[in-house]
Scaffold this active site. Sequence first.
Site, PDB file in Angstrom:
ATOM      1  N   ALA A   4       0.834  -1.217   0.000  1.00 19.00           N
ATOM      2  CA  ALA A   4       0.000   0.000   0.000  1.00 19.00           C
ATOM      3  C   ALA A   4       0.862   1.259   0.000  1.00 19.00           C
ATOM      4  O   ALA A   4       0.361   2.364  -0.207  1.00 19.00           O
ATOM      5  CB  ALA A   4      -0.918  -0.007   1.220  1.00 19.00           C
ATOM      6  N   ARG A  19     -20.405  -3.968  20.596  1.00 19.60           N
ATOM      7  CA  ARG A  19     -21.415  -3.852  21.660  1.00 19.60           C
ATOM      8  C   ARG A  19     -20.811  -4.135  23.025  1.00 19.60           C
ATOM      9  O   ARG A  19     -20.969  -3.370  23.962  1.00 19.60           O
ATOM     10  CB  ARG A  19     -22.547  -4.851  21.383  1.00 19.60           C
ATOM     11  CG  ARG A  19     -23.850  -4.194  21.091  1.00 19.60           C
ATOM     12  CD  ARG A  19     -24.904  -5.213  20.775  1.00 19.60           C
ATOM     13  NE  ARG A  19     -24.387  -6.397  20.092  1.00 19.60           N
ATOM     14  CZ  ARG A  19     -25.068  -7.101  19.213  1.00 19.60           C
ATOM     15  NH1 ARG A  19     -26.289  -6.742  18.905  1.00 19.60           N
ATOM     16  NH2 ARG A  19     -24.553  -8.167  18.644  1.00 19.60           N
ATOM     17  N   LYS A  65     -24.239  -4.955   2.702  1.00 18.03           N
ATOM     18  CA  LYS A  65     -25.087  -4.918   1.498  1.00 18.03           C
ATOM     19  C   LYS A  65     -26.478  -4.392   1.812  1.00 18.03           C
ATOM     20  O   LYS A  65     -27.104  -3.742   0.977  1.00 18.03           O
ATOM     21  CB  LYS A  65     -25.169  -6.291   0.851  1.00 18.03           C
ATOM     22  CG  LYS A  65     -25.683  -7.376   1.770  1.00 18.03           C
ATOM     23  CD  LYS A  65     -24.983  -8.687   1.557  1.00 18.03           C
ATOM     24  CE  LYS A  65     -24.974  -9.474   2.842  1.00 18.03           C
ATOM     25  NZ  LYS A  65     -23.795 -10.193   3.128  1.00 18.03           N
ATOM     26  N   VAL A  73     -20.556  -7.579  -1.812  1.00 14.63           N
ATOM     27  CA  VAL A  73     -21.127  -8.450  -2.849  1.00 14.63           C
ATOM     28  C   VAL A  73     -20.187  -9.625  -3.088  1.00 14.63           C
ATOM     29  O   VAL A  73     -19.034  -9.439  -3.475  1.00 14.63           O
ATOM     30  CB  VAL A  73     -21.342  -7.681  -4.172  1.00 14.63           C
ATOM     31  CG1 VAL A  73     -21.975  -8.597  -5.210  1.00 14.63           C
ATOM     32  CG2 VAL A  73     -22.206  -6.451  -3.953  1.00 14.63           C
ATOM     33  N   GLY A 124     -18.602 -11.590  -1.114  1.00 15.31           N
ATOM     34  CA  GLY A 124     -17.487 -11.729  -0.173  1.00 15.31           C
ATOM     35  C   GLY A 124     -16.119 -11.497  -0.763  1.00 15.31           C
ATOM     36  O   GLY A 124     -15.732 -10.362  -1.060  1.00 15.31           O
ATOM     37  N   GLU A 177     -28.290 -19.475   9.033  1.00 12.21           N
ATOM     38  CA  GLU A 177     -28.693 -18.844  10.296  1.00 12.21           C
ATOM     39  C   GLU A 177     -29.821 -19.657  10.939  1.00 12.21           C
ATOM     40  O   GLU A 177     -30.499 -20.435  10.254  1.00 12.21           O
ATOM     41  CB  GLU A 177     -29.250 -17.434  10.022  1.00 12.21           C
ATOM     42  CG  GLU A 177     -28.314 -16.517   9.277  1.00 12.21           C
ATOM     43  CD  GLU A 177     -27.226 -15.954  10.167  1.00 12.21           C
ATOM     44  OE1 GLU A 177     -27.420 -15.929  11.391  1.00 12.21           O
ATOM     45  OE2 GLU A 177     -26.169 -15.578   9.629  1.00 12.21           O
ATOM     46  N   LYS A 184     -27.487  -8.052  -3.107  1.00 12.37           N
ATOM     47  CA  LYS A 184     -26.237  -8.056  -3.897  1.00 12.37           C
ATOM     48  C   LYS A 184     -26.537  -7.786  -5.373  1.00 12.37           C
ATOM     49  O   LYS A 184     -25.832  -7.027  -6.031  1.00 12.37           O
ATOM     50  CB  LYS A 184     -25.531  -9.404  -3.739  1.00 12.37           C
ATOM     51  CG  LYS A 184     -25.146  -9.689  -2.293  1.00 12.37           C
ATOM     52  CD  LYS A 184     -24.720 -11.137  -2.138  1.00 12.37           C
ATOM     53  CE  LYS A 184     -24.557 -11.506  -0.681  1.00 12.37           C
ATOM     54  NZ  LYS A 184     -24.348 -12.946  -0.477  1.00 12.37           N
TER      55      LYS A 184
HETATM   56  N1  LIG Z   1     -19.985 -13.011   7.927  1.00 13.78           N
HETATM   57  C1  LIG Z   1     -19.740 -13.045   6.633  1.00 13.78           C
HETATM   58  O1  LIG Z   1     -19.262 -14.043   6.083  1.00 13.78           O
HETATM   59  C2  LIG Z   1     -20.024 -11.824   5.807  1.00 13.78           C
HETATM   60  C3  LIG Z   1     -19.759 -11.855   4.402  1.00 13.78           C
HETATM   61  C4  LIG Z   1     -19.985 -10.722   3.630  1.00 13.78           C
HETATM   62  C5  LIG Z   1     -20.501  -9.591   4.235  1.00 13.78           C
HETATM   63  N2  LIG Z   1     -20.791  -9.585   5.577  1.00 13.78           N
HETATM   64  C6  LIG Z   1     -21.301  -8.361   6.154  1.00 13.78           C
HETATM   65  O2  LIG Z   1     -20.369  -7.879   7.113  1.00 13.78           O
HETATM   66  C7  LIG Z   1     -21.051  -7.185   8.146  1.00 13.78           C
HETATM   67  C8  LIG Z   1     -20.667  -7.781   9.502  1.00 13.78           C
HETATM   68  O3  LIG Z   1     -21.038  -9.146   9.505  1.00 13.78           O
HETATM   69  P1  LIG Z   1     -20.514 -10.159  10.625  1.00 13.78           P
HETATM   70  O4  LIG Z   1     -20.862 -11.520  10.116  1.00 13.78           O
HETATM   71  O5  LIG Z   1     -19.111  -9.844  10.985  1.00 13.78           O
HETATM   72  O6  LIG Z   1     -21.489  -9.788  11.826  1.00 13.78           O
HETATM   73  P2  LIG Z   1     -21.330 -10.157  13.385  1.00 13.78           P
HETATM   74  O7  LIG Z   1     -20.396 -11.311  13.548  1.00 13.78           O
HETATM   75  O8  LIG Z   1     -22.700 -10.245  13.925  1.00 13.78           O
HETATM   76  O9  LIG Z   1     -20.606  -8.886  13.999  1.00 13.78           O
HETATM   77  C9  LIG Z   1     -21.265  -7.667  14.180  1.00 13.78           C
HETATM   78  C10 LIG Z   1     -20.407  -6.780  15.053  1.00 13.78           C
HETATM   79  O10 LIG Z   1     -21.080  -5.538  15.225  1.00 13.78           O
HETATM   80  C11 LIG Z   1     -21.107  -5.213  16.602  1.00 13.78           C
HETATM   81  N3  LIG Z   1     -22.300  -4.424  16.908  1.00 13.78           N
HETATM   82  C12 LIG Z   1     -23.595  -4.811  16.788  1.00 13.78           C
HETATM   83  N4  LIG Z   1     -24.408  -3.815  17.202  1.00 13.78           N
HETATM   84  C13 LIG Z   1     -23.603  -2.822  17.600  1.00 13.78           C
HETATM   85  C14 LIG Z   1     -23.836  -1.548  18.169  1.00 13.78           C
HETATM   86  N5  LIG Z   1     -25.084  -1.103  18.382  1.00 13.78           N
HETATM   87  N6  LIG Z   1     -22.772  -0.774  18.468  1.00 13.78           N
HETATM   88  C15 LIG Z   1     -21.496  -1.210  18.254  1.00 13.78           C
HETATM   89  N7  LIG Z   1     -21.220  -2.410  17.742  1.00 13.78           N
HETATM   90  C16 LIG Z   1     -22.269  -3.201  17.417  1.00 13.78           C
HETATM   91  C17 LIG Z   1     -21.122  -6.534  17.344  1.00 13.78           C
HETATM   92  O11 LIG Z   1     -20.633  -6.332  18.667  1.00 13.78           O
HETATM   93  P3  LIG Z   1     -20.432  -7.569  19.699  1.00 13.78           P
HETATM   94  O12 LIG Z   1     -19.320  -8.412  19.096  1.00 13.78           O
HETATM   95  O13 LIG Z   1     -20.033  -6.957  20.952  1.00 13.78           O
HETATM   96  O14 LIG Z   1     -21.735  -8.283  19.722  1.00 13.78           O
HETATM   97  C18 LIG Z   1     -20.170  -7.353  16.449  1.00 13.78           C
HETATM   98  O15 LIG Z   1     -18.839  -7.140  16.854  1.00 13.78           O
HETATM   99  C19 LIG Z   1     -22.535  -7.291   7.812  1.00 13.78           C
HETATM  100  O16 LIG Z   1     -22.940  -6.147   7.102  1.00 13.78           O
HETATM  101  C20 LIG Z   1     -22.600  -8.513   6.900  1.00 13.78           C
HETATM  102  O17 LIG Z   1     -23.689  -8.487   6.019  1.00 13.78           O
HETATM  103  C21 LIG Z   1     -20.557 -10.676   6.361  1.00 13.78           C
END
Ligand SMILES: NC(=O)c1ccc[n+]([C@@H]2O[C@H](COP(=O)([O-])OP(=O)(O)OC[C@H]3O[C@@H](n4cnc5c(N)ncnc54)[C@H](OP(=O)(O)O)[C@@H]3O)[C@@H](O)[C@H]2O)c1
Length: 436
Positions: free
Chosen positions: A34, A46, A107, A134, A136, A192, A207
């Site tokens: 970079a 959270r 997304k 979109v 991943g 889920e 997406k």
């Molecule tokens: N997982 C995948 O494979 C994947 C793939 C592509 C895109 N995405 C996208 O990536 C994003 C994150 O997904 P993820 O799977 O990583 O979700 P996740 O595991 O549920 O993590 C969400 C994070 O956000 C935090 N959070 C939730 N509410 C909050 C608040 N009010 N204030 C501050 N922090 C808060 C949570 O805190 P705590 O840890 O303390 O609960 C957690 O650390 C989403 O938009 C999802 O669509 C995910």
Amino acid sequence: MSEALRIGLAGLGTVGAAVFRLLSDKADHVAARAGRPIRVVGVSARSRERDRGLDLSNVTWHDDPDTLARDPDVDVFVELIGGEGDPASSSVRGALTAGKPVVTANKALLAASGVELARLAESKGVTIGYEAAVAGGIPVIKTLREAVAGNRVSRVWGILNGTCNYILTEMEEEGLSFEECLAEAQRLGYAEADPTFDIEGHDSAHKLALLAALAFGTEIDTESIHLEGISTITPEDLEAAEELGFRIKLLGVARRTESGVEQRVTPTMVPRMSAMAGIHGVLNAVAVDGDEVGEIMLVGPGAGSTATASAVVGDLMDIARGGVCPPIFGMPAKDLAPYKRARMRAHEGGYYIRLAVYDRPGAFAAIAQRMAEQSISLESIMQKDRRDPDNPGGKPRRVVLITHETSEAQIRKALTAIMDDGQIEGRPQMIRIEMP
Ligand SMILES: NC(=O)c1ccc[n+]([C@@H]2O[C@H](COP(=O)([O-])OP(=O)(O)OC[C@H]3O[C@@H](n4cnc5c(N)ncnc54)[C@H](OP(=O)(O)O)[C@@H]3O)[C@@H](O)[C@H]2O)c1
């Protein structure tokens, strides 16, 4: 080497923790490519108490992602909280308003408010990186926005949800029901606890809406997407598809037509020998038809912690290098054309129809008559169940039809007439065929 790019990372869940790990484990590698170090200086999640296996001793903790987004010590805000509402939305808006670039995998937020956020970003002269939103780890945003930018794209389509592709692959390979394969996907952590969002096609729709905007230079319109999920697909459909030389995939398809843009997320048949049919399990694939390049197809992991973090960090490295970032949706957001929806009834293509036909004299002739009235010609007809000699006129017999290219309006009229005639049990199964 230049000064470090300072990152505010909101969300330390599956993706956020993987981004944190990648940036610390590969700090030298990232800095060398970079041109400067990329360092997380502030985080928000959270629960502060939760052990995430991350060394957070040198970063500032923010209970509120909105304050992290506006922190003057943060150069770039990374939103990995998720959801279209607050705090994801408020913190992204806060960062953009403060003139900071944003990188997000969200997304849902972009499908709901992407154009408005892009307008805000562009008014502040900053970018929004959303490669991870979109498919991943697959670099499809970069491909559409940069690599094939000189093409007029006629179609962008693919397998955009790994959970559904896993379920359909298992149903086909193991001959199991949808419910059995869904339970297995949940046990393995691919689905889920509430799988509705995936299996009814909403995740793919978010997406697809972003891909369509990029491909066709139109505003995002998720509401106009024709949606059908995979829960109505039966092992009989997969078996018949195989016998007829097809596989069934949940496809997102966006196509430029004379009457507007057609967007649909539906279970779809693809020829068994095509590249799209060969995408198994949780993999994703996106294909783009460009007038100059022809068809290209990208395949890879559409989700997962490290694959998604790879895309987030790629966007961060682009920002770290400086230079001109391409417009967020491929052209300035203010110049995106209003979305014009092509009606599904105008869709042209082949169809798979499965009917449970009562074993009565004249039933088949009546069905053929209804098809003929709509000028639908049949490519193949397959009768799946033998007549029971001891009980003629008993159980309805399964009949599978493949049509030549026809319009959806004609198919729907024919099927309505067949149902009204009372020659079949229940509703017909209808699956569109997509050719490469
Ligand atoms: N997982 C995948 O494979 C994947 C793939 C592509 C895109 N995405 C996208 O990536 C994003 C994150 O997904 P993820 O799977 O990583 O979700 P996740 O595991 O549920 O993590 C969400 C994070 O956000 C935090 N959070 C939730 N509410 C909050 C608040 N009010 N204030 C501050 N922090 C808060 C949570 O805190 P705590 O840890 O303390 O609960 C957690 O650390 C989403 O938009 C999802 O669509 C995910």
